[in-house]
Design an enzyme around this catalytic site. Structure first.
Site, mmCIF file in Angstrom:
data_model
loop_
_atom_site.group_PDB
_atom_site.id
_atom_site.type_symbol
_atom_site.label_atom_id
_atom_site.label_comp_id
_atom_site.label_asym_id
_atom_site.label_seq_id
_atom_site.Cartn_x
_atom_site.Cartn_y
_atom_site.Cartn_z
ATOM 1 N N ASP A 1 8.522 34.913 7.457
ATOM 2 C CA ASP A 1 7.966 35.069 8.802
ATOM 3 C C ASP A 1 6.714 35.930 8.679
ATOM 4 O O ASP A 1 6.080 35.941 7.629
ATOM 5 C CB ASP A 1 9.006 35.670 9.754
ATOM 6 C CG ASP A 1 8.829 35.194 11.187
ATOM 7 O OD1 ASP A 1 7.757 35.454 11.753
ATOM 8 O OD2 ASP A 1 9.739 34.567 11.748
ATOM 9 N N HIS B 1 3.865 34.278 7.441
ATOM 10 C CA HIS B 1 3.153 33.782 8.619
ATOM 11 C C HIS B 1 1.941 34.633 8.972
ATOM 12 O O HIS B 1 1.444 34.564 10.091
ATOM 13 C CB HIS B 1 4.104 33.710 9.813
ATOM 14 C CG HIS B 1 5.182 32.675 9.667
ATOM 15 N ND1 HIS B 1 6.082 32.381 10.664
ATOM 16 C CD2 HIS B 1 5.499 31.851 8.627
ATOM 17 C CE1 HIS B 1 6.913 31.436 10.247
ATOM 18 N NE2 HIS B 1 6.580 31.105 9.009
#
Length: 390
Positions: free
Chosen positions: A215, A238
């Site tokens: 993430d 991310h």
């Protein structure tokens, strides 16, 4: 050699029973076998260190220590204003993710002042829980590995966090926090395993850190101010994200953020600002992204104000988050997609005073593109792809 000499002279004498300021978890029953639950020993060592009126060290020797309970290290009754966790070993969560289940945070520090964590490894053993979630089965939510809440004057240095079930490190409601030389390691497909999350906090610095996760490498939540991020490697992951903001209507904003000398490698995003497409009092302003290198990054530069997962709970589909005074300076490298710069801003509150300075991004053998909606700004120096501002 000098470091080894320091270790011999300083550390070993302090671990003797004669020094009342050192609290070795082994003396409280902790076993370095990775099988015996040492939760109570860690809690007891904390209680003893907390009760001291002087600076103290909680020492975790080499070996693997199983922590089967979610621990809360509370500073509400602490007399000591300086407690250091010196970790030479590994703290291991139980392999059965049901044991911690929905406990929130595995290692939680609450209302502490002057706490430092130095060295060591914390292993959340999250892989089995990730697999459960990927299978679509009913699974526990999982736990954050390490959290600081309502705390001041915190240092985390030389720590490695591996395979957290959820977020690796969370800084919530804190002031004056320094995170340096930290490593975060998790699979690029691990869900909701943000490396470092900061919210409702001020004067936080994240330095010389390497993050590989599934993430956001670093996520910045509501109420964050005076955040400094420098010398960070991100990927997979991310990217570095401000947001998502605006999920709730009444939220604090984010301001005075500097992100510099960062390398993104094969990450889903580079530098991102994200808000829900919902009414909100939140804002983002005074942000500098500087000296950034992109290596095959999807969405190297992106503002997304139309975030609405599954098109649910966004009645007006317009973000109320105001974004202004954002500078992108000396950003170069390669994009994995054609649209290398994407400003998708609120139609009600357009992005204002966005600056692109010396931005040069490439896309395979073709010129990259930029895309703008409701964005106002300026450029200087060489800017590729060319600007799409109003």
């Amino acid at each position: 050699m000098l470091r080894s000499l320091f270790f011999i002279i300083f550390l070993y004498p302090t671990l003797s029973s004669a020094n009342n300021n050192i609290y070795n978890v082994a003396n409280y029953g902790a076993k370095p076998d990775g099988k015996t639950d040492s939760s109570r020993a860690f809690s007891s060592a904390w209680a003893a260190a907390c009760a001291s009126a002087t600076s103290t060290i909680i020492y975790v020797p080499s070996g693997s220590f199983l922590i089967s309970s979610a621990l809360v290290f509370s500073g509400r009754t602490c007399k000591s204003s300086s407690i250091t966790f010196r970790i030479d070993g590994v703290l291991v969560a139980p392999s059965d993710y049901h044991i911690l289940g929905n406990s929130g945070t595995w290692l939680s520090f609450e209302s502490v002042n002057g706490v430092s964590i130095s060295g060591g490894i914390v292993n959340g053993q999250g892989a089995e829980l990730w697999a459960c979630k990927a299978s679509g089965k009913s699974c526990p939510f999982g736990v954050t590995t390490l959290g600081f809440t309502n705390s001041n004057n915190i240092t985390i240095s030389g720590l490695t966090s591996k395979n957290s079930q959820l977020y690796h490190i969370v800084i919530n409601g804190c002031n004056n926090v320094k995170i340096q030389s930290v490593k975060v390691i998790a699979s690029g497909t691990s869900p909701n395993t943000d490396g470092i999350h900061v919210q409702l906090s001020s004067f936080v610095s994240i330095l010389n850190t390497q993050i590989s996760t599934g993430d956001d490498c670093i996520s910045v939540g509501t109420g964050t101010s005076s955040l400094w991020i420098e010398n960070v490697a991100c990927g997979p992951g991310h990217g570095i994200s401000i947001g998502s903001l605006g999920k709730d209507q009444n939220e604090q904003g984010v301001q005075n953020v500097t992100v510099k000398t960062v390398t993104f490698t094969n990450s889903q995003n580079g530098v991102r600002i994200k808000s829900w497409a919902r009414p909100s009092t939140a804002f983002v302003k005074d942000v500098l992204f500087q000296h950034i290198t992109m290596v095959n990054v999807y969405n190297p530069i992106i503002i997304d104000q139309n975030y609405c997962p599954n098109n649910k709970d966004c009645p007006n589909k317009v973000s109320g988050v105001r974004i202004s005074d954002i500078t992108y300076q000396d950003i170069h490298g390669s994009s994995a997609i054609e649209v290398a710069v994407n400003f998708d801003c609120s139609s009600k509150y357009p992005c204002n005073n966005i600056k692109l300075e010396d931005v040069k991004l490439s896309y395979k053998n073709s010129p990259p593109r930029s895309s703008c909606a409701n964005a106002d700004g300026s450029t200087s120096g060489v800017v590729e792809p060319s600007s799409c501002f109003n």
